[in-house]
Design a protein around this motif. Structure first.
Motif, PDB file in Angstrom:
ATOM      1  N   TRP A 507       0.823  -1.204   0.000  1.00  0.00           N
ATOM      2  CA  TRP A 507       0.000   0.000   0.000  1.00  0.00           C
ATOM      3  C   TRP A 507       0.861   1.260   0.000  1.00  0.00           C
ATOM      4  CZ3 TRP A 507      -4.776  -0.449  -1.408  1.00  0.00           C
ATOM      5  CH2 TRP A 507      -5.462  -1.643  -1.165  1.00  0.00           C
ATOM      6  N   VAL A 508       2.021   1.200   0.641  1.00  0.00           N
ATOM      7  CA  VAL A 508       2.951   2.331   0.591  1.00  0.00           C
ATOM      8  C   VAL A 508       3.475   2.492  -0.832  1.00  0.00           C
ATOM      9  CG1 VAL A 508       5.112   3.298   1.471  1.00  0.00           C
ATOM     10  CG2 VAL A 508       3.607   2.020   3.005  1.00  0.00           C
ATOM     11  N   GLN A 509       3.838   1.363  -1.456  1.00  0.00           N
ATOM     12  CA  GLN A 509       4.299   1.414  -2.847  1.00  0.00           C
ATOM     13  C   GLN A 509       3.218   2.008  -3.759  1.00  0.00           C
ATOM     14  OE1 GLN A 509       5.258  -2.877  -3.040  1.00  0.00           O
ATOM     15  NE2 GLN A 509       7.308  -2.243  -3.713  1.00  0.00           N
ATOM     16  N   THR A 510       1.972   1.576  -3.539  1.00  0.00           N
ATOM     17  CA  THR A 510       0.871   2.076  -4.360  1.00  0.00           C
ATOM     18  C   THR A 510       0.692   3.583  -4.178  1.00  0.00           C
ATOM     19  OG1 THR A 510      -0.254  -0.060  -4.198  1.00  0.00           O
ATOM     20  CG2 THR A 510      -1.600   1.822  -4.842  1.00  0.00           C
ATOM     21  N   ALA A 511       0.767   4.046  -2.920  1.00  0.00           N
ATOM     22  CA  ALA A 511       0.638   5.485  -2.660  1.00  0.00           C
ATOM     23  C   ALA A 511       1.762   6.257  -3.342  1.00  0.00           C
ATOM     24  CB  ALA A 511       0.647   5.746  -1.156  1.00  0.00           C
ATOM     25  N   ALA A 512       2.991   5.709  -3.295  1.00  0.00           N
ATOM     26  CA  ALA A 512       4.127   6.377  -3.940  1.00  0.00           C
ATOM     27  C   ALA A 512       3.939   6.428  -5.456  1.00  0.00           C
ATOM     28  CB  ALA A 512       5.417   5.653  -3.581  1.00  0.00           C
ATOM     29  N   LEU A 513       3.447   5.336  -6.036  1.00  0.00           N
ATOM     30  CA  LEU A 513       3.217   5.297  -7.488  1.00  0.00           C
ATOM     31  C   LEU A 513       2.159   6.312  -7.913  1.00  0.00           C
ATOM     32  CD1 LEU A 513       3.343   1.430  -7.920  1.00  0.00           C
ATOM     33  CD2 LEU A 513       4.842   3.051  -9.109  1.00  0.00           C
ATOM     34  N   LYS A 514       1.068   6.383  -7.159  1.00  0.00           N
ATOM     35  CA  LYS A 514       0.031   7.363  -7.484  1.00  0.00           C
ATOM     36  C   LYS A 514       0.566   8.783  -7.344  1.00  0.00           C
ATOM     37  CE  LYS A 514      -3.934   4.422  -6.330  1.00  0.00           C
ATOM     38  NZ  LYS A 514      -5.085   4.201  -5.419  1.00  0.00           N
ATOM     39  N   GLY A 515       1.418   8.981  -6.332  1.00  0.00           N
ATOM     40  CA  GLY A 515       2.020  10.298  -6.165  1.00  0.00           C
ATOM     41  C   GLY A 515       2.918  10.669  -7.325  1.00  0.00           C
ATOM     42  N   LEU A 516       3.720   9.719  -7.793  1.00  0.00           N
ATOM     43  CA  LEU A 516       4.611   9.975  -8.935  1.00  0.00           C
ATOM     44  C   LEU A 516       3.806  10.237 -10.208  1.00  0.00           C
ATOM     45  CD1 LEU A 516       7.346   7.299  -8.181  1.00  0.00           C
ATOM     46  CD2 LEU A 516       7.635   9.781  -8.087  1.00  0.00           C
ATOM     47  N   ALA A 517       2.705   9.507 -10.365  1.00  0.00           N
ATOM     48  CA  ALA A 517       1.844   9.759 -11.528  1.00  0.00           C
ATOM     49  C   ALA A 517       1.281  11.176 -11.466  1.00  0.00           C
ATOM     50  CB  ALA A 517       0.711   8.733 -11.576  1.00  0.00           C
ATOM     51  N   GLY A 518       0.915  11.610 -10.255  1.00  0.00           N
ATOM     52  CA  GLY A 518       0.401  12.956 -10.102  1.00  0.00           C
ATOM     53  C   GLY A 518       1.439  14.022 -10.396  1.00  0.00           C
ATOM     54  N   LEU A 519       2.702  13.742 -10.044  1.00  0.00           N
ATOM     55  CA  LEU A 519       3.773  14.701 -10.325  1.00  0.00           C
ATOM     56  C   LEU A 519       4.033  14.814 -11.829  1.00  0.00           C
ATOM     57  CD1 LEU A 519       6.400  13.852  -7.549  1.00  0.00           C
ATOM     58  CD2 LEU A 519       4.895  15.835  -7.647  1.00  0.00           C
ATOM     59  N   GLY A 520       3.931  13.672 -12.522  1.00  0.00           N
ATOM     60  CA  GLY A 520       4.112  13.677 -13.974  1.00  0.00           C
ATOM     61  C   GLY A 520       5.536  13.928 -14.430  1.00  0.00           C
ATOM     62  N   ASP A 521       6.510  13.663 -13.580  1.00  0.00           N
ATOM     63  CA  ASP A 521       7.919  13.908 -13.916  1.00  0.00           C
ATOM     64  C   ASP A 521       8.524  12.630 -14.504  1.00  0.00           C
ATOM     65  OD1 ASP A 521      10.699  14.432 -13.957  1.00  0.00           O
ATOM     66  OD2 ASP A 521      10.471  15.872 -12.307  1.00  0.00           O
ATOM     67  N   ALA A 522       8.960  12.700 -15.753  1.00  0.00           N
ATOM     68  CA  ALA A 522       9.484  11.509 -16.442  1.00  0.00           C
ATOM     69  C   ALA A 522      10.766  10.986 -15.816  1.00  0.00           C
ATOM     70  CB  ALA A 522       9.716  11.831 -17.917  1.00  0.00           C
ATOM     71  N   GLU A 523      11.432  11.753 -14.962  1.00  0.00           N
ATOM     72  CA  GLU A 523      12.656  11.269 -14.307  1.00  0.00           C
ATOM     73  C   GLU A 523      12.377  10.060 -13.419  1.00  0.00           C
ATOM     74  OE1 GLU A 523      15.257  13.906 -12.326  1.00  0.00           O
ATOM     75  OE2 GLU A 523      15.069  15.496 -13.830  1.00  0.00           O
ATOM     76  N   ALA A 524      11.127   9.905 -12.990  1.00  0.00           N
ATOM     77  CA  ALA A 524      10.774   8.767 -12.137  1.00  0.00           C
ATOM     78  C   ALA A 524      10.567   7.488 -12.927  1.00  0.00           C
ATOM     79  CB  ALA A 524       9.504   9.090 -11.355  1.00  0.00           C
ATOM     80  N   LEU A 525      10.516   7.568 -14.259  1.00  0.00           N
ATOM     81  CA  LEU A 525      10.168   6.413 -15.079  1.00  0.00           C
ATOM     82  C   LEU A 525      11.095   5.218 -14.891  1.00  0.00           C
ATOM     83  CD1 LEU A 525       8.103   5.404 -17.096  1.00  0.00           C
ATOM     84  CD2 LEU A 525       9.480   6.376 -18.936  1.00  0.00           C
ATOM     85  N   PRO A 526      12.432   5.386 -14.861  1.00  0.00           N
ATOM     86  CA  PRO A 526      13.306   4.211 -14.668  1.00  0.00           C
ATOM     87  C   PRO A 526      12.999   3.454 -13.380  1.00  0.00           C
ATOM     88  CG  PRO A 526      14.583   6.090 -15.428  1.00  0.00           C
ATOM     89  CD  PRO A 526      13.225   6.610 -15.109  1.00  0.00           C
ATOM     90  N   GLY A 527      12.767   4.179 -12.280  1.00  0.00           N
ATOM     91  CA  GLY A 527      12.464   3.514 -11.015  1.00  0.00           C
ATOM     92  C   GLY A 527      11.158   2.741 -11.082  1.00  0.00           C
ATOM     93  N   VAL A 528      10.166   3.299 -11.759  1.00  0.00           N
ATOM     94  CA  VAL A 528       8.877   2.610 -11.878  1.00  0.00           C
ATOM     95  C   VAL A 528       9.020   1.384 -12.777  1.00  0.00           C
ATOM     96  CG1 VAL A 528       6.471   2.845 -12.590  1.00  0.00           C
ATOM     97  CG2 VAL A 528       7.642   4.774 -11.505  1.00  0.00           C
ATOM     98  N   MET A 529       9.772   1.517 -13.872  1.00  0.00           N
ATOM     99  CA  MET A 529       9.980   0.373 -14.777  1.00  0.00           C
ATOM    100  C   MET A 529      10.685  -0.771 -14.050  1.00  0.00           C
ATOM    101  SD  MET A 529       8.768   1.147 -17.864  1.00  0.00           S
ATOM    102  CE  MET A 529       9.688   0.312 -19.140  1.00  0.00           C
ATOM    103  N   ALA A 530      11.634  -0.423 -13.161  1.00  0.00           N
ATOM    104  CA  ALA A 530      12.367  -1.451 -12.417  1.00  0.00           C
ATOM    105  C   ALA A 530      11.451  -2.217 -11.480  1.00  0.00           C
ATOM    106  CB  ALA A 530      13.507  -0.792 -11.633  1.00  0.00           C
ATOM    107  N   LEU A 531      10.375  -1.569 -11.055  1.00  0.00           N
ATOM    108  CA  LEU A 531       9.442  -2.211 -10.131  1.00  0.00           C
ATOM    109  C   LEU A 531       8.532  -3.218 -10.830  1.00  0.00           C
ATOM    110  CD1 LEU A 531       8.288  -2.185  -7.193  1.00  0.00           C
ATOM    111  CD2 LEU A 531       6.793  -0.312  -7.920  1.00  0.00           C
ATOM    112  N   LEU A 532       8.350  -3.081 -12.147  1.00  0.00           N
ATOM    113  CA  LEU A 532       7.364  -3.893 -12.860  1.00  0.00           C
ATOM    114  C   LEU A 532       7.635  -5.386 -12.766  1.00  0.00           C
ATOM    115  CD1 LEU A 532       6.809  -1.766 -16.100  1.00  0.00           C
ATOM    116  CD2 LEU A 532       5.182  -2.129 -14.248  1.00  0.00           C
ATOM    117  N   ASP A 533       8.893  -5.796 -12.836  1.00  0.00           N
ATOM    118  CA  ASP A 533       9.206  -7.221 -12.884  1.00  0.00           C
ATOM    119  C   ASP A 533       8.859  -7.954 -11.594  1.00  0.00           C
ATOM    120  OD1 ASP A 533      10.096  -7.019 -15.457  1.00  0.00           O
ATOM    121  OD2 ASP A 533      12.188  -6.655 -14.890  1.00  0.00           O
TER     122      ASP A 533
END
Length: 645
Positions: A507-533
């Motif tokens: 749930w913490v991860q989910t809150a962080a992901l929603k927060g990053l989506a709200g920020l809309g900063d593409a710099e976060a994309l590598p970290g989010v992609m690493a989480l997918l696997d």
């Protein structure tokens, strides 16, 4: 139950005997077995219809009716063949069954039954033409209104209402000459009437008979709801205001004392438009019902200032619910002449009165109110405590020193609930310094409240305190910290939220992901992609959404990959995400998704295809319909096809 395994012709006689049993459970079980034996032969259907003649056993007859209605269209032809049967009771039952099946093909036969020699059959024909709702029956029903028995006309008016198609006013207006038909005529106009009916209904509100008068008022308000705003004002509202103070208005106001909530709600609206102050006390009494309160309060607001002296005079003898309504109205009209009444109401015996008084005091902020409202933070009723907390926050703007003193006392308490209240109030005071201390409180609920308040406080201590809370031992606090950082926004929160992607709590991860989506900063994309696997379930769904938001159409490869995921909820989410980026993915994944083992995925896919491609999707939908086994999905596909063709 044992007969379920037997061929129906062998079991039929015993099942029919069971359908006549004294026990409703036995009858229900017998009907269930009959329905399971579908399709029935022509002979079996005839035998089932013949049970409708069992005038000496209502249970058997009702079981036969239920069976035939649930068999539906396969029974229609056999049923229609008996519409000329000499037994008028049988004809009536068959017409009722056809109406409940809603078979439009039967309309010509039911129209013919409007001339049946038996009154009950004629009434049943009119009633069931209304149920079927086919407009082709309209001229035949209107013809009945030119003559015939009053009871028959009653049913025809109901049928016209059910069909819902406007009819010439000239056909209905003469019926108002029949005293017994006035209410039914007004009820019909409520459904099918238009602006042309307004003068007739305004006149109807002067009717002597209460039921007709109320029905005319209801019809007028329903038609008003269908008119454009400008027409409402000129055609209806101005005329209603002229009624204020008249005997007709008083009689309509008296109807607020009734029991019908639909009638009272519409009359309350009418009283607000009339602006007749005599409605004040009846509206307050009607507002005791929770479902009517909002409409009654709105009517009192429309009547305006003249109602308050009447209500304030009534307050000492009013019931608890009435006192609550009066207090709420004082707050909503911002009447500043009732400060002492509101402060006294904080100690009222009624919990709802205390709650409304606290909210009113918070809105009007009379001098010296803060400590008296704060006393309710210890109230036995949780809703009163919640209202008091809201009020103290509002009072922070008008009496900062007083509210600061309350906070200081709460902070010294050993009761975690009081310290939690302090954390909420400190947010209203924008006191980041003391909130930064509370994020280290021994109680997790206090820390969480402090973190939530820091999200709204501009303070140099806030960012560091929120980042610190991302490492709190309690997941709920870490979730609140991630949400608070996202709410604050800015470049400084990007790194902490990316760090929270590694939190052990999903749930913490989910809150962080929603927060990053709200920020809309593409710099976060590598970290989010690493989480997918390594992500699963809700985290994976949130990560896919975030990837699509941050990377756009260029980052959809992992979303398409998720269409093959073993979790059907992930697949549904992926369909939803891809639907926002065009149709290119549909062809490649069509076979896979049409053949997906879970019905929810298949339904989501066909919905998406229909929405994205419109009429061009018909080939895919036809293919889906031919392959589909789930009745719910099959029905929805058929509806989509009908809509698009």
């Amino acid at each position: 139950m044992a007969l379920r395994g037997c061929p129906f012709p062998e079991a039929m006689e015993l099942l029919f005997r069971a359908m006549a049993d004294d026990s409703w459970r036995v009858r229900k079980e017998a009907v269930s077995v009959v329905l399971q034996a579908q399709p029935l032969s022509a002979g079996a259907l005839e035998a089932l219809i013949d049970l409708l003649r069992a005038s000496d056993n209502a249970g058997l007859r009702n079981s036969a009716v239920e069976s035939l209605e649930r068999i539906g269209e396969p029974a229609v032809e056999k049923l229609c063949a008996h519409l000329e049967d000499p037994d008028h009771d049988l004809r009536k039952f068959i017409i009722d069954i056809l109406g409940n099946i809603r078979c439009a093909a039967c309309v010509p036969l039911l129209v013919r039954a409007l001339d049946d020699e038996d009154m009950n059959v004629r009434v049943a024909a009119a009633e069931n033409l209304g149920k079927i709702g086919d407009r082709s029956a309209l001229p035949h029903l209107l013809k009945v209104l030119d003559g015939g028995e009053i009871w028959f006309k009653f049913t025809v008016l109901d049928a016209l209402s059910s069909i819902g198609i406007p009819v010439p006013l000239a056909k209905l207006e003469p019926l108002l000459q029949e005293g017994l038909l006035r209410r039914a005529t007004y009820d019909c106009l409520a459904v099918i009437g238009d602006a042309k009916c307004v003068p007739l209904l305004l006149q109807g509100m002067h009717e002597k008979a209460k039921n007709a008068r109320d029905a005319a008022a209801v019809a007028l308000m329903r038609i008003r709801g269908r008119l454009p705003v400008q027409e409402r004002e000129t055609l209806i509202d101005l005329q209603l205001r002229e009624l204020a103070g008249t005997l007709a208005a008083k009689k309509l106001i008296d109807s607020l004392h009734g029991e019908d909530p639909v009638l009272i709600a519409l009359l309350a609206q009418l009283c607000g438009i009339m602006r007749d102050e005599r409605a004040a006390l009846p509206l307050v009494r009607a507002a005791r019902a929770e479902r009517l309160r909002a409409g009654c309060l709105e009517a009192l607001r429309c009547i305006g200032e003249p109602v308050l002296p009447l209500l304030l005079e009534h307050f000492p003898v009013a019931g608890s619910n009435e006192r609550a309504v009066i207090v709420q109205l004082i707050a909503e009209t911002e009447h500043h002449g009732s400060d002492e009444l509101l402060l006294s109401a904080l100690e009222d015996e009624g919990a709802e009165v205390r709650r409304c008084a606290a909210l009113a005091v918070g809105r009007l902020a009379p001098a010296g109110a803060a400590p008296r409202v704060a006393a309710l933070l210890d109230d036995d009723d949780p809703q009163v405590r919640e209202g008091a907390l809201d009020a103290v926050q509002r009072l922070a703007a008008a009496d900062r020193d007083g509210v600061c003193a309350i906070c200081s006392k709460l902070l010294r308490s050993r009761d975690e609930r009081k310290r939690r209240d302090a954390a909420v109030i400190l947010g209203a005071l924008s006191d980041g310094e003391r909130l930064a201390l509370l994020v280290k409180d021994e109680d997790a609920t206090v820390r969480r409240a402090a973190v939530a308040s820091l999200a709204r406080v501009e303070s140099p201590q806030a960012p560091a305190a929120l980042v610190l809370s991302l490492s709190d031992e309690e997941p709920e606090v870490r979730i609140a910290a991630a949400q608070a950082l996202a709410e604050r926004g800015g470049r400084d929160v990007l790194a902490p939220l990316c760090l929270a992607l590694n939190d052990p709590d999903p749930w913490v991860q989910t809150a962080a992901l929603k927060g990053l989506a709200g920020l809309g900063d593409a710099e976060a994309l590598p970290g989010v992609m690493a989480l997918l696997d390594k992500a699963q379930g809700q985290v994976l769904i949130a990560a896919l959404n975030t990837v699509a938001v941050l990377g756009g159409a260029k980052a959809l490869a992992p979303v398409q990959k998720a269409l093959s995921h073993s979790d059907e909820e992930v697949v549904e989410a992926a369909i939803g995400i891809l639907s926002g980026f065009g149709t290119e993915w549909i062809g490649e994944h069509r076979e896979e998704l049409l053949g997906h083992p879970h019905w929810m995925v298949r339904r989501s896919f066909v919905r998406a295809v229909a929405q994205l491609k419109g009429a061009e999707s018909l080939a895919v939908l036809d293919q889906a319909l031919a392959r589909e086994s789930d009745p719910l999905v099959k029905s929805e596909i058929a509806e989509l096809i009908d809509r698009l063709r």
